[in-house]
Design an enzyme around this catalytic site. Structure first.
Site, PDB file in Angstrom:
ATOM      1  N   LYS A  96      52.463  22.617  46.055  1.00  7.22           N
ATOM      2  CA  LYS A  96      53.659  22.612  46.335  1.00  7.22           C
ATOM      3  C   LYS A  96      54.235  21.332  46.882  1.00  7.22           C
ATOM      4  CE  LYS A  96      54.918  27.288  45.914  1.00  7.22           C
ATOM      5  NZ  LYS A  96      54.645  28.757  46.433  1.00  7.22           N
ATOM      6  N   ARG A 132      47.349  32.499  46.976  1.00  2.00           N
ATOM      7  CA  ARG A 132      47.568  32.199  45.707  1.00  2.00           C
ATOM      8  C   ARG A 132      47.543  30.911  45.017  1.00  2.00           C
ATOM      9  NH1 ARG A 132      52.017  30.752  42.837  1.00  2.00           N
ATOM     10  NH2 ARG A 132      52.452  32.028  40.711  1.00  2.00           N
TER      11      ARG A 132
HETATM   12  C1  7PJ Z   1      54.644  31.962  44.564  1.00  2.00           C
HETATM   13  C2  7PJ Z   1      54.828  32.980  43.775  1.00  2.00           C
HETATM   14  C3  7PJ Z   1      54.451  31.991  46.124  1.00  2.00           C
HETATM   15  C4  7PJ Z   1      54.329  34.346  45.296  1.00  2.00           C
HETATM   16  C5  7PJ Z   1      55.325  31.150  42.742  1.00  2.00           C
HETATM   17  C6  7PJ Z   1      54.472  27.644  42.183  1.00  2.00           C
HETATM   18  C7  7PJ Z   1      55.889  28.613  42.202  1.00  2.00           C
HETATM   19  N1  7PJ Z   1      54.504  34.379  44.014  1.00  2.00           N
HETATM   20  N2  7PJ Z   1      55.155  32.591  42.601  1.00  2.00           N
HETATM   21  N3  7PJ Z   1      54.065  33.647  46.346  1.00  2.00           N
HETATM   22  N4  7PJ Z   1      54.975  30.966  43.702  1.00  2.00           N
HETATM   23  N5  7PJ Z   1      53.689  35.612  45.784  1.00  2.00           N
HETATM   24  O1  7PJ Z   1      53.534  28.426  42.160  1.00  2.00           O
HETATM   25  O2  7PJ Z   1      54.675  26.580  42.473  1.00  2.00           O
HETATM   26  O3  7PJ Z   1      54.373  31.266  46.898  1.00  2.00           O
HETATM   27  S1  7PJ Z   1      55.798  30.118  41.422  1.00  2.00           S
END
Ligand code: 7PJ
Length: 298
Positions: free
Chosen positions: A221, A260
């Site tokens: 990020k 994640r």
């Molecule tokens: C997240 C997500 C996060 C959860 C994305 C990216 C953007 N789901 N989906 N938490 N981010 N739960 O991966 O840069 O931080 S999409």
């Protein structure tokens, strides 16, 4: 603590790594749908070899400023992959906020709904509460992906993120979702400034006080890039590996249950080192207690 999901009860006493599988045209596309499917499935298998405990499949980019995707397009991207991925022997999460996508993937046996809108779309609550056991990740987002970074949140975000997540969980539970199915996520990067994102890491304990396991996504990020840029690191997301792994370990050390990530292999290795250190800390505490017991016994 366990995370109850459709087919698996996930033991969260050790940290879990959720591997990101994006099925957006820019990720696997090399023309035909069939080729895209097998490339995406290969990617799932690779993440599992690298040590992922959970797969998170998403068909809509939610990066700042990303264009929305139609329901039909999201279903076309996600459904064929989920149908295959549920045979891989690990919990399958689907990153979606659309109730019709939730219903379609739950019908295929998906284990977790990962919703960046925390069941905010009309009908989403009904879909997940109508399912007997799917897991849920409820995330905090400020505004929506098109506008969130133009007007980020103001001031101290920790109490408002906490209050939002607490309310989202309460709403799900009053619709009949068992507490053990719910995991919360502060939504790193979703409408927050760099400093606000880091305050959510520094003060993760305040979010944990709600009593739910936390899932966090720092991987690649821009807040990480904002810090490493001061060290002369190139701004691209691909240059954020070391920063992403560091953030994942720090989040786990501060109590996150699930991270994640894109870079599963490196994160799993780093968490093994964290685990080895923690085991040593535990055994030293154990030794000092045993020693004290012996002293009191005489
Ligand atoms: C997240 C997500 C996060 C959860 C994305 C990216 C953007 N789901 N989906 N938490 N981010 N739960 O991966 O840069 O931080 S999409």
């Amino acid at each position: 603590m366990f995370w109850q999901t459709t087919r698996y009860s996930i033991d969260l006493t050790c940290p879990r790594v959720m591997g990101i599988v994006n099925v957006t045209p820019d990720s696997f596309s090399d023309g035909g749908r069939h080729a895209d499917l097998s490339a995406a499935l290969n990617h799932c298998e690779r993440l599992l070899r690298d040590g992922a405990h959970i797969l998170d499949i998403g068909g809509e980019s939610t990066r700042p400023g990303a264009a929305p995707v139609s329901l039909e397009e999201e279903l076309t991207r996600v459904v064929p992959l989920v149908r295959e991925a549920v045979r891989l022997g690990v919990p399958v999460s689907v990153d979606t906020f659309k109730p019709a996508v939730m219903q379609a993937v739950l019908d295929l046996g998906a284990d977790i709904i990962n919703d960046i809108r925390a069941l905010g779309q009309p009908g989403a609550l009904e879909v997940v509460s109508g399912h007997p056991s799917c897991g849920l990740c409820l995330m905090h987002m400020h505004r929506d992906p098109a506008t969130m970074q133009m007007l980020p949140m103001q001031g101290d975000v920790v109490p408002s993120v906490r209050a939002f997540l607490s309310l989202a969980a309460a709403r799900a539970m009053s619709a009949g979702v068992a507490r053990g199915r719910i995991v919360l996520d502060p939504g790193i990067g979703f409408g927050k400034t760099v400093a606000q994102n880091f305050s959510l890491l520094a003060r993760q304990a305040e979010l944990l006080a709600e009593g739910f396991p936390l899932l966090v996504g720092w991987s690649r990020k821009s807040s990480l890039g904002a810090v490493t840029a001061t060290q002369g690191v190139a701004p691209e997301a691909a240059s954020r590996l070391a920063a992403s792994v560091s953030a994942a370990v720090l989040a786990v050390d501060r109590g996150a249950a699930v991270v994640r990530v894109h870079d599963v292999r490196e994160t799993v290795q780093a968490l093994a080192i964290w685990g080895a250190m923690r085991e040593q800390v535990a055994s030293e505490i154990h030794l000092s207690i045993a020693k004290k017991d012996q002293e009191t016994l005489g």
